[in-house]
Design a protein around this motif. Structure first.
Motif, short mmCIF file in Angstrom:
data_model
loop_
_atom_site.label_atom_id
_atom_site.label_comp_id
_atom_site.label_asym_id
_atom_site.label_seq_id
_atom_site.Cartn_x
_atom_site.Cartn_y
_atom_site.Cartn_z
N GLN A 1 -22.85 -55.54 18.53
CA GLN A 1 -22.21 -54.41 18.75
C GLN A 1 -21.43 -53.94 17.63
OE1 GLN A 1 -18.53 -55.20 21.30
NE2 GLN A 1 -17.97 -53.01 21.43
N LEU A 2 -21.92 -52.65 17.38
CA LEU A 2 -21.33 -51.72 16.31
C LEU A 2 -19.76 -51.43 16.31
CD1 LEU A 2 -24.34 -49.03 15.98
CD2 LEU A 2 -24.08 -51.43 15.13
N GLN A 3 -19.17 -51.88 15.25
CA GLN A 3 -17.98 -51.68 15.36
C GLN A 3 -17.29 -51.33 13.83
OE1 GLN A 3 -15.81 -54.94 16.86
NE2 GLN A 3 -13.83 -53.98 17.03
N PHE A 4 -16.13 -50.54 14.02
CA PHE A 4 -15.37 -50.32 12.62
C PHE A 4 -14.11 -50.99 12.92
CE2 PHE A 4 -17.73 -48.14 9.53
CZ PHE A 4 -18.43 -47.12 10.08
N VAL A 5 -13.53 -51.40 11.88
CA VAL A 5 -12.07 -51.75 11.99
C VAL A 5 -11.34 -51.37 10.70
CG1 VAL A 5 -10.55 -53.79 11.96
CG2 VAL A 5 -12.68 -54.10 13.08
N GLU A 6 -10.54 -50.70 11.21
CA GLU A 6 -9.62 -49.77 10.13
C GLU A 6 -8.38 -50.48 9.71
OE1 GLU A 6 -11.07 -45.45 11.49
OE2 GLU A 6 -10.13 -47.14 12.66
N SER A 7 -7.90 -50.62 8.68
CA SER A 7 -6.32 -51.22 8.19
C SER A 7 -6.01 -50.70 7.25
CB SER A 7 -6.95 -52.84 8.19
OG SER A 7 -7.57 -52.89 7.16
N GLY A 8 -4.70 -50.78 7.00
CA GLY A 8 -3.85 -50.43 5.92
C GLY A 8 -3.04 -49.37 5.96
N GLY A 9 -2.93 -49.02 7.33
CA GLY A 9 -1.96 -47.98 7.58
C GLY A 9 -0.40 -48.35 7.56
N GLY A 10 0.32 -47.71 7.82
CA GLY A 10 1.77 -47.75 7.76
C GLY A 10 2.89 -46.79 7.46
N LEU A 11 3.93 -47.33 7.36
CA LEU A 11 5.22 -46.46 7.01
C LEU A 11 5.44 -46.36 5.37
CD1 LEU A 11 7.36 -44.42 7.51
CD2 LEU A 11 8.84 -46.31 8.08
N VAL A 12 5.32 -45.26 4.83
CA VAL A 12 5.55 -45.28 3.18
C VAL A 12 6.51 -44.18 2.84
CG1 VAL A 12 3.58 -43.74 2.79
CG2 VAL A 12 4.39 -45.36 1.15
N GLN A 13 7.22 -44.14 2.02
CA GLN A 13 7.97 -42.95 1.48
C GLN A 13 7.23 -41.98 0.85
OE1 GLN A 13 11.43 -44.80 -0.66
NE2 GLN A 13 12.40 -45.31 1.02
N PRO A 14 7.88 -40.61 0.77
CA PRO A 14 6.98 -39.59 -0.05
C PRO A 14 6.84 -40.32 -1.43
CG PRO A 14 8.58 -38.55 1.31
CD PRO A 14 8.78 -40.13 1.55
N GLY A 15 5.67 -39.94 -2.12
CA GLY A 15 5.32 -40.26 -3.40
C GLY A 15 4.71 -41.60 -3.59
N GLY A 16 4.76 -42.37 -2.53
CA GLY A 16 4.13 -43.74 -2.46
C GLY A 16 2.63 -43.67 -2.10
N SER A 17 2.18 -44.76 -2.16
CA SER A 17 0.58 -45.30 -2.21
C SER A 17 0.54 -46.16 -0.94
CB SER A 17 0.25 -45.72 -3.17
OG SER A 17 0.30 -44.89 -4.46
N LEU A 18 -0.80 -46.05 -0.23
CA LEU A 18 -1.32 -46.80 0.69
C LEU A 18 -3.02 -47.00 0.48
CD1 LEU A 18 0.04 -45.72 3.99
CD2 LEU A 18 0.48 -47.99 2.90
N ARG A 19 -3.49 -48.13 0.86
CA ARG A 19 -5.16 -48.16 0.80
C ARG A 19 -5.37 -48.57 2.13
NH1 ARG A 19 -9.29 -51.94 -2.59
NH2 ARG A 19 -8.44 -53.61 -1.19
N LEU A 20 -6.36 -47.71 2.61
CA LEU A 20 -7.03 -47.97 3.81
C LEU A 20 -8.45 -48.43 3.67
CD1 LEU A 20 -6.15 -44.37 5.72
CD2 LEU A 20 -4.67 -46.51 5.28
N SER A 21 -8.60 -49.45 4.61
CA SER A 21 -9.90 -50.20 4.46
C SER A 21 -10.61 -49.89 6.00
CB SER A 21 -9.62 -51.64 4.32
OG SER A 21 -9.17 -51.91 3.15
#
Length: 125
Positions: A1-21
Motif C-alpha cells: 500500500q502506497l502511503q505518505f506519513v507527514e510529521s513535524g508539525g506543531g505550535l511555534v511562536q512567530p520567528g520560530g522554526s519547524l522541520r516537516l518530514s
C-alpha cells in the motif's frame, strides 16, 4: 500500500522554526518529484515548494522564499521542509505529494498522484 506519513508539525511562536518530514512507504520515493502544499483555514490549498526526484532542482512560492528549504534523502525515502522565520500567515495544514516528472505546473495539484494526510502547523504567540 502506497502511503505518505507527514510529521513535524506543531505550535511555534512567530520567528520560530519547524522541520516537516514526509516519509514514504510502499513505494520508492526516488522516482518522484515531491511537492509541499498547505491549506489555511477558509482558503484554498496552495503550493509551497517542490523538488525534483534527484534533488537538484527546487522551487518555492514567493511568500516562503528565503525562509523555507526543501530537501530530500532518497536513501531514507524521506523529504523535508525546513521552515524558518515562521509567520502567523504560515499557519495551515501542510501536505506532501508525489508526481512523476519535473517541469511546468509543479504547483498544479491535479498533477500529483499520491498525497499524505497532512500535518498541522500553527504559528502563534
Amino acid at each position: 500500500q502506497l502511503q505518505f506519513v507527514e510529521s513535524g508539525g506543531g505550535l511555534v511562536q512567530p520567528g520560530g522554526s519547524l522541520r516537516l518530514s514526509c516519509a514514504a512507504s510502499g513505494f520508492t520515493l526516488r522516482s518522484y518529484s515531491i511537492g509541499w502544499f498547505r491549506q489555511a483555514p477558509g482558503k484554498e490549498r496552495e503550493g509551497v515548494s517542490c523538488i525534483s526526484s534527484g534533488g537538484t532542482v527546487t522551487n518555492y512560492t514567493d511568500s516562503v522564499k528565503g525562509r523555507f528549504t526543501i530537501s530530500r534523502d532518497n536513501a531514507k525515502n524521506t523529504v523535508y521542509l525546513q521552515m524558518n522565520s515562521l509567520k502567523p500567515e504560515d499557519t495551515a495544514v501542510y501536505y506532501c505529494a508525489a508526481r512523476s516528472g519535473y517541469g511546468l505546473g509543479m504547483f498544479e495539484q491535479n498533477t500529483y498522484a499520491y498525497w499524505g494526510q497532512g500535518t498541522q502547523v500553527t504559528v502563534s504567540s
